[in-house]
Design a protein around this motif. Structure first.
Motif, short mmCIF file in Angstrom:
data_model
loop_
_atom_site.label_atom_id
_atom_site.label_comp_id
_atom_site.label_asym_id
_atom_site.label_seq_id
_atom_site.Cartn_x
_atom_site.Cartn_y
_atom_site.Cartn_z
N GLU A 279 -25.54 8.27 -4.72
CA GLU A 279 -26.02 9.64 -4.56
C GLU A 279 -26.69 9.86 -3.21
N ARG A 282 -24.05 10.36 -0.30
CA ARG A 282 -22.90 11.16 -0.75
C ARG A 282 -22.19 11.92 0.37
N VAL A 315 -20.13 7.47 -9.13
CA VAL A 315 -21.14 8.49 -9.42
C VAL A 315 -20.59 9.54 -10.38
N LEU A 360 -28.63 15.23 -12.58
CA LEU A 360 -28.28 14.09 -11.72
C LEU A 360 -28.45 12.76 -12.44
#
Length: 493
Positions: A279, A282, A315, A360
């Motif tokens: 993350e 990204r 992810v 998230l």
């Protein structure tokens, strides 16, 4: 004459200070402790501190004879003991002892089994106290022969040997704040293999991949040096005094976490690594692929146990506060993650079906840990009957305005299905204008037939190739399909 005595006096003081500086109490290195699991069927490095120049005798109740080594001028020692293969159902406690200069230090309740290291950022750190049905899951987590080590956070400009943490038997107290993914992974291996399993968590939320890569490795590659190392070294932050305190910025700095929370474990015999991170990186593409591969190679080199298995988690879907179902920048990053697996003995676990588009940190961590375990059971332990792959794209044929998608036979040998009984979602097709439209998807045996009223002559297919598609397509083993695209069109700005 005065100068002579002054020099002698200073020399004596220096020697005295040096002696006190290097004097060490007899001790095991921090990763070695009571209740630990010793990696089976590998040479086991026993290291620690003693008086400089002292003879250290290392004895284990499973070894036929002790090993004697001499501590170096800094008081460091290392010996190597053989370790037998673990036996199914054998959870016998063992002891490991150091003797030196009439001092004895002994570890108790040591088990022989397999050890895995789990690392990454917040979704790997995510504790059992936050998962779905947390209290029920925690109450069930009573596995005395599953051992957990939670490494304390630290940062360092140079590689260090010490790390905070201790080995604990898995119960409802020790597991509460422990990594959920790591726990579910370890408990599944423990259950299926019926041997002791040790799991080390060493990572921190918000951390970037470059933080886990040695400085010399970053410096040796022109792209990594340019993208990650030099911007830091040329900034004022690199001149700050580094302490152990957390900040969202500090966990993204190159090499600091490697030095402090990976390097201390490098002498530990292990089975392999699990990694859930991305993350914080990204916005990167090729550089992230290269960076992660460099990290894997550097860890394997540091641990010096061959091409240790490395299993990474892709992810999960997330919208990053932009509610536009057409955006695909996160999909391009997932593609960069998948490219990491071109490196030998690496595999990727997919989370597209258990993500939460607006969270998230999705709470359903159990399937992720179990998928990592299935991957290890098949790839590392040779349990070929254990399926670990979701449907993986093989090819597409375009005919009469439709597209027929085929998957790798091994990944769909049990057949295709959806987890909710509805048609497969998140397929798109595009014509020569490179504009993608949603496609109607129908399962035809082990293939998917696609059509779209907006695209009369499709030339490209994408599946789950947007930022936050929570998918339903899977094989009949319940493993989700891997996102893919058939085009090589450039990512939009």
């Amino acid at each position: 004459m005065y100068s002579y005595f002054k020099i002698v006096f200073k020399t004596a003081v220096f020697c005295l200070i040096s002696a006190f500086t290097y004097a060490q109490d007899l001790s095991f290195a921090d990763p070695l402790g009571n209740h630990m699991v010793v990696q089976q069927n590998k040479p086991f490095k026993v290291w620690g501190n003693a008086q400089p120049g002292a003879i250290v005798r290392i004895t284990a109740d499973w070894a036929s004879s002790p090993v004697e080594v001499v501590a170096d001028p800094y008081g460091r020692f290392m010996g190597i003991l053989p370790v037998p293969k673990a036996k199914r159902g054998d959870f016998s406690p063992h002891w490991l002892r150091l003797d030196s200069n009439e001092t004895t230090v002994q570890l108790e309740d040591v088990l022989i089994g397999d050890v895995w290291i789990c690392s990454g950022q917040s979704n790997m750190q995510f504790g059992m106290d936050e998962v779905v049905n947390a209290e029920k899951e925690i109450k069930k987590a009573n596995h005395p022969n599953l051992r957990l080590f939670y490494a304390g956070l630290n940062f360092s400009n140079v590689p260090i040997d010490n790390v905070n943490g201790e080995w604990k038997s898995c119960d409802s107290t020790s597991v509460r704040k422990f990594s959920a993914v790591a726990y579910y992974f370890g408990s599944k291996l423990h259950e299926d293999l019926n041997i002791p399993v040790g799991v080390v968590f060493t990572g921190i939320g918000a951390s970037a991949a470059q933080a886990y890569v040695p400085r010399r490795v970053l410096a040796a590659d022109p792209l990594l040096d340019k993208e990650y190392l030099q911007p830091y070294l040329q900034s004022d932050r690199s001149k700050e005094k580094i302490d152990g305190g957390f900040s969202f910025e500090k966990v993204t700095r190159p090499y600091l976490l490697y030095n402090a929370i990976v390097h201390p474990f490098k002498n530990l015999s292990v089975s392999g690594f699990c990694w859930y991170q991305g993350e914080s990186n990204r916005h990167e593409r090729e550089s992230y692929t290269l960076l992660t591969q460099a990290m894997i190679k550097s860890w394997r080199a540091a641990f010096a146990q061959g091409e240790l298995p490395f299993y990474l988690v892709q992810v999960a879907p997330f919208f990053y506060d932009l509610e536009d179902p057409k955006l695909a920048d996160y999909a391009f990053f997932r593609e960069a993650q998948e490219a990491v697996t071109a490196l030998a003995n690496t595999e990727m676990v997919v989370t597209m079906d258990v993500g939460e588009a607006k969270d998230l940190h999705p709470k359903n961590k159990k399937p992720i840990g179990l998928r990592l375990a299935r991957t290890a059971l098949n790839r590392h332990y040779g349990r070929l009957e254990v399926d670990y792959q979701g449907p993986q794209f093989r090819d597409v044929k375009f005919e009469k305005g439709k597209a027929l998608v085929s998957f790798e036979p091994e990944s769909v040998k049990s057949g295709l299905q959806t987890n909710d009984g509805m048609p497969p979602r998140f397929f798109q097709v595009a014509g020569a204008d490179q504009v993608f439209y949603p496609a109607k998807a129908v399962i035809k045996g082990n293939r998917i037939l696609l059509s779209s009223k907006e695209v009369k002559r499709p030339v490209a297919v994408r599946y789950a190739f947007t930022n936050y598609p929570v998918t339903n397509l899977e094989n009949k083993e319940g493993i989700p399909a891997v996102p893919f695209r058939t085009d090589n069109w450039q990512e939009p700005d």
